[in-house]
Design an enzyme around this catalytic site. Structure first.
Site, PDB file in Angstrom:
ATOM      1  N   ASP A 105      74.653 -37.277 -13.204  1.00 23.34           N
ATOM      2  CA  ASP A 105      74.902 -37.760 -11.841  1.00 23.34           C
ATOM      3  C   ASP A 105      74.287 -39.148 -11.653  1.00 23.34           C
ATOM      4  OD1 ASP A 105      76.027 -35.290 -11.317  1.00 23.34           O
ATOM      5  OD2 ASP A 105      74.201 -34.485 -10.390  1.00 23.34           O
TER       6      ASP A 105
HETATM    7  N1  URA Z   1      72.771 -31.018 -13.381  1.00 20.92           N
HETATM    8  C1  URA Z   1      72.882 -31.745 -12.268  1.00 20.92           C
HETATM    9  O1  URA Z   1      72.809 -31.224 -11.156  1.00 20.92           O
HETATM   10  N2  URA Z   1      73.055 -33.078 -12.388  1.00 20.92           N
HETATM   11  C2  URA Z   1      73.116 -33.728 -13.579  1.00 20.92           C
HETATM   12  O2  URA Z   1      73.249 -34.953 -13.619  1.00 20.92           O
HETATM   13  C3  URA Z   1      72.992 -32.957 -14.747  1.00 20.92           C
HETATM   14  C4  URA Z   1      72.823 -31.591 -14.618  1.00 20.92           C
END
Ligand code: URA
Length: 243
Positions: A105
């Site tokens: 993310d």
């Molecule tokens: N889980 C999440 O919530 N975000 C990420 O970027 C990776 C795993």
């Protein structure tokens, strides 16, 4: 491949910038077929010569493999009109053909592999492989007393999605609650949604391991470095694990 200047060859071999490798050569750290060569302009046959830096033979690799310590605020995409991407952290001349293995993310930090090896990327991210991914999360709120057990059994998210068994371990509960989460799949916002399902809210998330490969603690946020042979082998090994 035609003969090439020694400094250019070492740069192609990811040993450093032209300036850096020039200093290594003049400093006597580089050998060709076992003999020290002090001239950065020496012409070398890249297909036949064994070129070593500090005694380590450097091999020409057709493919590129980097470990990036992704900072928060950049998106995992190759190109974007509005946002800075992980590839923008690489010099323009190096970006061609590179992509990130999997996705973090925008606000997630930590280990991201950037490569041009599509087969390895596919194998590592394929849902059937269950390659372990380890995250450290700072969490607000109170987690349910049975949170770790529910992770282990296969947590059900608020929307009914069933997760594969995962590990939840407490790293610290003061001054902030910090946990380690190990997953074998990669659903959308998975760590955040799993933590939410047991009563918490992730306020900081960092990936620290992918398969056998750990984030290099010496790698500053936003920095990247080439993977060495042993690290590439670790990722390849992972690819061969049965799903
Ligand atoms: N889980 C999440 O919530 N975000 C990420 O970027 C990776 C795993």
């Amino acid at each position: 491949m035609p003969a090439m200047r020694l400094d250019k060859l070492l740069t192609h071999l990811n040993c450093g910038s032209r300036k850096e490798v020039g200093a290594y050569i003049r400093g006597g750290r580089v050998t060709v077929d076992g003999a020290a060569v002090h001239d950065p302009a020496a012409k070398i046959d890249p297909d036949a010569a064994a070129v070593a830096l500090d005694g380590q033979v450097q091999r020409y690799r057709a493919q590129r493999y980097y470990m990036l310590n992704k900072p928060a605020g950049v998106i995992t995409a190759s190109r974007d009109e509005r946002h800075e991407t992980v590839l923008d952290l690489f010099p323009a001349g190096e970006r061609r053909g590179l992509f990130a293995v999997g996705r973090l993310d925008k606000d997630t930090e930590g280990l991201l592999i950037v490569t041009d090896d599509g087969a390895l990327s596919h194998a590592l991210m394929s849902p059937g492989r269950h390659v372990p991914k380890e995250y450290e999360a700072e969490v607000e709120g109170l987690l349910a007393a049975d949170a770790a057990e529910r992770f282990q059994k296969g947590l059900v998210l608020k929307d009914g999605t069933v997760c594969l068994p995962a590990q939840l371990e407490l790293l610290a509960d003061s001054p902030a609650l910090c946990v380690r989460v190990t997953l074998r799949e990669g659903k959308y916002h998975q760590v955040k949604r799993m933590i939410a399902a047991v009563g918490g809210r992730v306020v900081r998330l960092r990936r620290v391991r992918l398969g056998g490969l750990a984030l290099d603690p010496a790698l500053a946020s936003g920095a990247y470095r080439p993977l060495d042979d042993a690290e590439i082998a670790l990722l390849r090994e992972q690819r061969q694990q049965p799903g």
